[in-house]
Design an enzyme around this catalytic site. Sequence first.
Site, mmCIF file in Angstrom:
data_model
loop_
_atom_site.group_PDB
_atom_site.id
_atom_site.type_symbol
_atom_site.label_atom_id
_atom_site.label_comp_id
_atom_site.label_asym_id
_atom_site.label_seq_id
_atom_site.Cartn_x
_atom_site.Cartn_y
_atom_site.Cartn_z
ATOM 1 N N GLU A 29 63.457 52.239 29.810
ATOM 2 C CA GLU A 29 63.218 53.069 30.986
ATOM 3 C C GLU A 29 64.268 52.715 32.032
ATOM 4 O O GLU A 29 64.391 51.554 32.425
ATOM 5 C CB GLU A 29 61.819 52.836 31.555
ATOM 6 C CG GLU A 29 60.713 53.403 30.693
ATOM 7 C CD GLU A 29 59.344 53.258 31.327
ATOM 8 O OE1 GLU A 29 59.275 52.909 32.529
ATOM 9 O OE2 GLU A 29 58.342 53.486 30.629
ATOM 10 N N GLU A 70 56.426 52.510 44.147
ATOM 11 C CA GLU A 70 57.011 51.217 43.803
ATOM 12 C C GLU A 70 56.627 50.145 44.810
ATOM 13 O O GLU A 70 56.540 50.390 46.009
ATOM 14 C CB GLU A 70 58.543 51.324 43.727
ATOM 15 C CG GLU A 70 59.076 52.548 43.017
ATOM 16 C CD GLU A 70 58.610 52.691 41.580
ATOM 17 O OE1 GLU A 70 58.080 51.715 41.014
ATOM 18 O OE2 GLU A 70 58.748 53.792 41.031
#
EC number: 4.2.1.20
Length: 272
Positions: A49, A60
């Site tokens: 990824e 995040e």
Amino acid sequence: MNRIDKTLEKLKANRKKMLSPYITAGDPYPELTVSLMHQLVKSGADVLELGIPFSDPMAEGPVIQRAMERALAHSIHCDDVLNMVRQFRKTDTETPVILMGYLNPIEQYGYDLFAQQAVEAGVDGTILVDLPPEEADGVSRVWQKHGLYSIYLCSPTTSAERMNFINQHANGYLYYVSLKGVTGSDALKLPELKAQYLQRKAQSKLPLMVGFGIKTPEMAAQVAEFADGVIVGAALINEIIEAYEAKKDPLQASGALLSSMRQAIDNIGSMV
């Protein structure tokens, strides 16, 4: 056949669990990214990824936010990320590469052009964190036209109705968000995670890979006992940046962590 499907079939045939590391393209500096990708494959990664840097990464935690800030300081954008994949593909034509990020940079690029360029570069799919499946019809049609997979998120709070919708539109596998909050969040509660995961697994036509909160080889193995695979991001980025700032080798540091996770996962034995 998409590389993701080939990899999943091979893992199933070998009774192994998927291990997928996440890194942010261009962090800690652009010239390292392709070497990191190769190092992670060498150390046991099944799927890579690669994060597209974005200025407002809402899902995040601090670790990946800082990674994106460092990448943006090097002016890393979609074209640069695609060029990194092109470089990687010169010597690795088998390992699936998923681009993970947010809709805005891709929208600015243009959906059709992005999908065309991504497939040409060797990208296999995307995870667009802020694009819920109910709103993804336009993107999904473009992705399907070019053979690019759409990988969706699900979580403990995903409704049965949304799971049905995801089952109709998703490809490859699903990213199971193990924790509320952001990446790199607090410790997993394994009994609770297992029960919630198995509920979603029963509703899914695709394999479920657990991300968010996987920090150690022991934790990766514990999750892999019941899950189809694990995704590690913040813990890996921590290793990379700590080594870099200490003037040590980020390749060695990232490889050591991923190798230990691979070994711990493989040691759990046959698939459940």
